[in-house]
Motif scaffolding. Structure first.
Motif, PDB file in Angstrom:
ATOM      1  N   GLY A 107       0.793  -1.262  -0.126  1.00  0.00           N
ATOM      2  CA  GLY A 107       0.034   0.172   0.162  1.00  0.00           C
ATOM      3  C   GLY A 107       0.795   1.272  -0.010  1.00  0.00           C
ATOM      4  O   GLY A 107       0.088   2.337  -0.383  1.00  0.00           O
ATOM      5  N   ALA A 108       2.251   0.941   0.279  1.00  0.00           N
ATOM      6  CA  ALA A 108       3.230   2.173   0.371  1.00  0.00           C
ATOM      7  C   ALA A 108       3.081   2.925  -1.201  1.00  0.00           C
ATOM      8  O   ALA A 108       3.716   3.926  -1.344  1.00  0.00           O
ATOM      9  CB  ALA A 108       4.371   1.790   0.756  1.00  0.00           C
ATOM     10  N   TRP A 109       2.526   2.009  -1.984  1.00  0.00           N
ATOM     11  CA  TRP A 109       2.789   2.711  -3.497  1.00  0.00           C
ATOM     12  C   TRP A 109       2.006   3.733  -3.668  1.00  0.00           C
ATOM     13  O   TRP A 109       2.272   4.657  -4.498  1.00  0.00           O
ATOM     14  CB  TRP A 109       2.307   1.399  -4.450  1.00  0.00           C
ATOM     15  CG  TRP A 109       0.842   1.474  -4.721  1.00  0.00           C
ATOM     16  CD1 TRP A 109      -0.212   1.370  -4.094  1.00  0.00           C
ATOM     17  CD2 TRP A 109       0.556   1.767  -6.184  1.00  0.00           C
ATOM     18  NE1 TRP A 109      -1.422   1.448  -4.721  1.00  0.00           N
ATOM     19  CE2 TRP A 109      -1.161   1.770  -6.015  1.00  0.00           C
ATOM     20  CE3 TRP A 109       0.830   1.931  -7.456  1.00  0.00           C
ATOM     21  CZ2 TRP A 109      -2.004   1.886  -7.108  1.00  0.00           C
ATOM     22  CZ3 TRP A 109       0.203   2.108  -8.489  1.00  0.00           C
ATOM     23  CH2 TRP A 109      -1.117   2.002  -8.159  1.00  0.00           C
ATOM     24  N   TRP A 110       1.125   3.967  -2.754  1.00  0.00           N
ATOM     25  CA  TRP A 110       0.373   5.587  -2.727  1.00  0.00           C
ATOM     26  C   TRP A 110       1.215   6.506  -2.072  1.00  0.00           C
ATOM     27  O   TRP A 110       0.675   7.509  -2.324  1.00  0.00           O
ATOM     28  CB  TRP A 110      -1.105   5.208  -2.512  1.00  0.00           C
ATOM     29  CG  TRP A 110      -2.070   4.978  -3.576  1.00  0.00           C
ATOM     30  CD1 TRP A 110      -1.807   5.236  -4.931  1.00  0.00           C
ATOM     31  CD2 TRP A 110      -3.337   4.500  -3.410  1.00  0.00           C
ATOM     32  NE1 TRP A 110      -2.990   4.862  -5.518  1.00  0.00           N
ATOM     33  CE2 TRP A 110      -3.963   4.228  -4.577  1.00  0.00           C
ATOM     34  CE3 TRP A 110      -3.960   3.752  -2.374  1.00  0.00           C
ATOM     35  CZ2 TRP A 110      -5.179   3.632  -4.847  1.00  0.00           C
ATOM     36  CZ3 TRP A 110      -5.251   3.308  -2.749  1.00  0.00           C
ATOM     37  CH2 TRP A 110      -5.773   3.204  -3.829  1.00  0.00           C
ATOM     38  N   ILE A 111       2.083   6.382  -1.280  1.00  0.00           N
ATOM     39  CA  ILE A 111       2.635   7.294  -0.458  1.00  0.00           C
ATOM     40  C   ILE A 111       3.260   8.599  -1.262  1.00  0.00           C
ATOM     41  O   ILE A 111       3.168   9.585  -1.127  1.00  0.00           O
ATOM     42  CB  ILE A 111       3.749   6.797   0.195  1.00  0.00           C
ATOM     43  CG1 ILE A 111       2.981   5.822   1.329  1.00  0.00           C
ATOM     44  CG2 ILE A 111       4.618   7.840   1.291  1.00  0.00           C
ATOM     45  CD1 ILE A 111       3.816   5.433   2.478  1.00  0.00           C
ATOM     46  N   PRO A 112       4.301   7.986  -2.491  1.00  0.00           N
ATOM     47  CA  PRO A 112       4.580   9.264  -3.157  1.00  0.00           C
ATOM     48  C   PRO A 112       3.508   9.954  -3.869  1.00  0.00           C
ATOM     49  O   PRO A 112       3.769  11.270  -4.087  1.00  0.00           O
ATOM     50  CB  PRO A 112       5.303   8.421  -4.418  1.00  0.00           C
ATOM     51  CG  PRO A 112       5.570   7.065  -3.790  1.00  0.00           C
ATOM     52  CD  PRO A 112       4.494   6.745  -2.911  1.00  0.00           C
ATOM     53  N   CYS A 113       2.300   9.522  -4.052  1.00  0.00           N
ATOM     54  CA  CYS A 113       1.192  10.471  -4.578  1.00  0.00           C
ATOM     55  C   CYS A 113       0.762  11.012  -3.196  1.00  0.00           C
ATOM     56  O   CYS A 113       0.782  12.574  -3.657  1.00  0.00           O
ATOM     57  CB  CYS A 113       0.089   9.389  -5.116  1.00  0.00           C
ATOM     58  SG  CYS A 113      -1.484  10.341  -5.186  1.00  0.00           S
ATOM     59  N   VAL A 114       0.356  10.508  -2.514  1.00  0.00           N
ATOM     60  CA  VAL A 114      -0.275  11.256  -1.193  1.00  0.00           C
ATOM     61  C   VAL A 114       0.619  12.288  -0.673  1.00  0.00           C
ATOM     62  O   VAL A 114       0.152  13.212  -0.273  1.00  0.00           O
ATOM     63  CB  VAL A 114      -0.775  10.159   0.056  1.00  0.00           C
ATOM     64  CG1 VAL A 114      -1.056  10.927   1.221  1.00  0.00           C
ATOM     65  CG2 VAL A 114      -1.953   9.245  -0.778  1.00  0.00           C
ATOM     66  N   MET A 115       1.934  12.065  -0.496  1.00  0.00           N
ATOM     67  CA  MET A 115       2.703  12.923  -0.157  1.00  0.00           C
ATOM     68  C   MET A 115       3.658  13.857  -1.169  1.00  0.00           C
ATOM     69  O   MET A 115       4.665  14.535  -0.931  1.00  0.00           O
ATOM     70  CB  MET A 115       4.020  12.278   0.551  1.00  0.00           C
ATOM     71  CG  MET A 115       3.384  11.556   1.883  1.00  0.00           C
ATOM     72  SD  MET A 115       4.510  10.848   3.328  1.00  0.00           S
ATOM     73  CE  MET A 115       5.112  12.388   4.016  1.00  0.00           C
ATOM     74  N   GLU A 116       2.960  13.628  -2.355  1.00  0.00           N
ATOM     75  CA  GLU A 116       3.478  14.365  -3.757  1.00  0.00           C
ATOM     76  C   GLU A 116       5.148  14.417  -3.540  1.00  0.00           C
ATOM     77  O   GLU A 116       5.772  15.321  -3.752  1.00  0.00           O
ATOM     78  CB  GLU A 116       3.017  16.046  -3.397  1.00  0.00           C
ATOM     79  CG  GLU A 116       1.327  16.044  -3.466  1.00  0.00           C
ATOM     80  CD  GLU A 116       1.094  17.321  -3.937  1.00  0.00           C
ATOM     81  OE1 GLU A 116       1.682  18.457  -3.015  1.00  0.00           O
ATOM     82  OE2 GLU A 116       0.207  17.544  -4.739  1.00  0.00           O
TER      83      GLU A 116
END
Lengths: 460, 298
Positions: A107-116
């Motif tokens: 689920g960490a794959w969304w961290i770059p998106c969520v944290m820009e």
């Protein structure tokens, strides 16, 4: 039901939450303004638009507080199981035991998106030799190195075999960094040979019975590992209860999807529906609360459908979406361009199907694992997509490529061919990186063109 | 026709068919798979070559690589030649994994019979396996020759996935730059050779022996892939390698991700060469890099 459905900004949400708090409106323990997550670094939230229902607020807060839940679970003495490349199998086993909490490090794959891309996780992955030619799930490596986004689990499992190479390589790199992994094999699902004993799987595929037995033996290994970790026995009765509970989640999601994808006007936006579907994989580290969150969401959608309220325009192009997006904002963008979601295949269609309850529980889970659309042929997956397109009445298909993912190089072509041949629908293939800001004009143009095409076809 | 080392040539031969290990030469402009972003050039070249192959009775691919698994999906739609996907487990420590591989070989045998092959007797298979042991395996499958290790150049090992025909030039360039390749640990080199067959076990149950020996080929795709490192730990010093060249194709995730780990592990100078499969191993840039690398080893 909340007020008239409309999409609001994070700032609007925070003002609303402040009003509710002043009025003493009860909220869950993890509730509160979404702005606090943005202040913690989840800055992409400032760019998104949200459904204005309390149910949606609860969904977002539930999603964004997972790390807190994991740390609290550890402090409470529960053991954490990281289930990598596992779209819904090991979590069912783990949640059958009351002192285990499973979560999804991928689920960490969304961290770059969520944290820009401000989290530094991709830079860490780069330094470990896993660069931008890999799927954004490489952010997981950085999360393990920093330990800042989830606690390091007590047991780490990873399915391999018929899985994507990029994830397998990343997991091996993780293992090389000193994180022990319990690897379990999920073999490629093939069509049974003539005369070969076959098993019908949830979702309609079939597989050789020998493969089901093989996966069952792998799940036995996992069962023993989980028993050892928890100090409890995971017998068939306990597991059966776990399956019933998982099926409860799936049944709620099935009703939610049916309503959200078929009602006009659309009762729930694409972004909230994407998040809701994701809960099926690993229950966001709290299975009981997942049920409450989905019940509330379903209640809201049911009321909206009964009242005939939802999102405009009513003639929005009905889009079937293939693969999850690395940038959540693209789901908003689809709606901005005049589309709505009418069917999805976010890589885990099998995690939405009921797990058989009439066969021995481990057999049932083996069948479910083998029903994973990604472990079979792309043609199988495309066949299921075609069936879902017909079921939900979609008018076009978007195949959203995940940058660097090994399955994305060829699958779009096969899916596109079958959809065009069977349904005669337009298919658009796009690539969605973790941040699409620079691509927004191009993406908008392509989505608008698809929507226009759909509307022109209606008039033929 | 096949390319993966987990396909035993002897098993195909025992069915009365001619095994042909395809080491592709990229066909410019071939259209079975047009160049696609994200697709491994080797997988694409294999598909294009396999599709263009005349007098090919059947094609065997494996699941050892996800891209090849998906190439299979495409081939069965695009070409008429029957294709077979051999399930090669990634895990290897359990009893069930090699058993699955053995079952897959039996299934491959049934496919070969459907292609017009004959079901082999134990004796026939054993004889073919013995012949293979006696002869030089390179001679029959046409892959790269084992480096002789002779000469006075700086000793270098080349590690990585398979090399296409044109990328064989890498060996010559290393030589021209003052080095010599003493270990070919690519998928088309020594690393992927099956170990010698055990004559006693071969007599008792040749197919079981065949499966056991082939299943032990060390590869980056295995999880965990510690056997690859065990093999390298034995072979690198045996060959006297003082430096390692890791060659992989772009979009080959498994080898790509292994470079840093291998570097940390090997404690040897390393050079990474990633290739788009367009013959760029012979480019001045790559030649310069190899030259500089070899110089550091002297």
């Amino acid at each position: 039901m909340s007020e008239t459905p409309r999409q609001i900004t994070l700032q609007e949400w925070d003002r609303q939450v402040e009003f509710w708090q002043a009025a003493g409106v009860p909220q869950p323990a993890y509730g509160g303004p979404l702005g606090r997550h943005a202040a913690d670094g989840d800055t992409r939230l400032l760019q998104l638009r949200y459904d204005n229902s309390r149910a949606a607020l609860r969904l977002w807060n539930f999603l964004l507080t997972e790390e807190d839940r994991l740390r609290a679970a550890r402090e409470a003495g529960r053991k954490l199981v990281g289930t990598m490349k596992d779209l819904g199998t090991v979590p069912v086993l783990a949640y059958s035991l009351d002192n285990l909490v499973a979560f999804y490090p991928d689920g960490a794959w969304w961290i770059p998106c969520v944290m820009e891309v401000n989290s530094g996780l991709l830079q860490i992955a780069d330094s470990l030799g896993v660069d931008e030619s890999f799927c954004p799930v490489r952010a997981m490596l950085g999360a393990f190195v920093t330990g800042a986004h989830f606690p390091i689990p007590d047991l780490l499992t990873c399915s391999v075999g018929a899985t994507c190479d990029d994830f397998s390589a990343i997991a091996q790199r993780l293992s090389g960094l000193g994180h022990p992994i319990l690897w379990w094999e999920i073999p490629h699902r093939r069509i049974p040979d003539p005369g070969e004993e076959a098993t019908e799987l949830p979702g309609g595929f079939s597989a050789p019975a020998s493969l089901v037995r093989f996966v069952r033996s792998e799940l036995e290994r996992l069962r023993r590992a989980l028993e050892e970790l928890s100090g409890q026995t995971l017998d068939d009765d306990t597991l059966r209860r776990g399956i019933v509970q998982a099926n409860h989640v799936r049944a709620l999601l099935a009703r939610l999807r049916d309503l959200a994808f078929t009602a006009t006007p659309c009762p729930m936006p694409a972004l909230e529906m994407l998040i809701a579907e994701m809960l099926a994989i690993h229950f966001c580290s709290d299975q009981d609360e997942t049920i409450v969150v989905l019940q509330e969401l379903l209640g809201e959608v049911t009321l909206r459908v009964a009242a005939g309220t939802g999102y405009s325009p009513a003639d929005a192009a009905r889009i079937f979406w293939v693969n999850p997006v690395a940038d959540l904002q693209v789901m908003n963008l689809l709606e901005d361009c005049g589309g709505r979601i009418c069917g999805t295949e976010y890589l885990f269609a099998h995690a939405l199907d009921p797990i058989p309850e009439t066969v021995p529980p481990l057999e049932a889970l083996a069948q479910m694992a083998l029903a994973d659309p990604m472990v079979g042929s792309t043609t199988d997956r495309a066949t299921r997509i075609v069936a879902e397109i017909r079921r939900f009445g979609a008018e076009a298909v978007i195949v959203s490529r995940i940058p660097g993912a090994s399955h994305c190089a060829l699958e779009g072509e096969i899916i596109g061919e079958l959809v065009r041949a069977e349904c005669g629908l337009p298919v658009l293939e796009i690539e969605v990186p973790p941040l699409t800001d620079a691509l927004r004009p191009t993406l908008s143009t392509r989505l608008q063109a698809l929507v226009e095409t759909v509307k022109n076809r209606r008039n033929r | 026709m096949y390319t993966c080392p987990y396909v035993p040539a002897q098993w195909i031969a025992a069915h009365g068919l001619q095994p042909h290990r395809l080491i592709p030469a990229p066909i410019e402009g071939a259209s079975t798979i047009p160049r696609i972003e994200g697709l491994c050039p080797y997988a694409r070249a294999f598909a294009n070559d396999a599709a263009a192959g005349v007098e090919v009775t059947g094609i065997v691919l494996t699941t050892a690589c996800d891209q090849m698994r998906r190439v299979f999906d495409l081939l069965v739609h695009r070409i008429e030649t029957p294709a077979f996907l051999l399930n090669v487990p990634s895990t290897w420590q359990t009893v069930a994994a090699p058993r699955l591989y053995l079952d897959e070989l039996k299934r491959l045998g049934r496919f070969l019979v459907r292609l017009g092959g004959r079901e082999p007797s134990k004796e026939e298979l054993a004889r073919i396996m013995l012949d293979a042991t006696a002869s030089h395996p390179r001679d029959e499958d046409g892959v790269h020759g084992i480096p002789c290790g002779c000469g006075s150049g700086a000793p270098v090992a080349v590690v990585g996935g398979p090399l296409m025909q044109r990328d064989r030039v890498l060996f010559d360039i290393v030589h021209e730059c003052g080095g010599r390749i003493v270990l070919d640990a690519t998928e088309t080199g020594q690393r992927s050779l099956p170990a010698p067959f055990d004559r006693r076990r071969l007599t008792d149950d040749p197919l079981l022996e065949l499966a056991q020996v082939y299943f032990q080929i060390p590869d980056v795709s295995r999880r965990p892939n510690g056997e690859l490192y065990r093999w390298l730990a034995a072979e690198l010093p045996r060959a006297g390698a003082r430096g390692v060249i890791l060659h992989h194709y772009v979009w080959c995730d498994k080898w790509h991700a292994e470079f840093e780990r291998l570097k940390e592990w090997a404690h040897l100078p390393m050079l990474r060469l990633d290739s788009e499969g367009r013959g760029e191993m012979d480019s001045p840039r790559v030649r310069n890099r190899i030259h500089a690398f070899v110089e550091t080893l002297r």
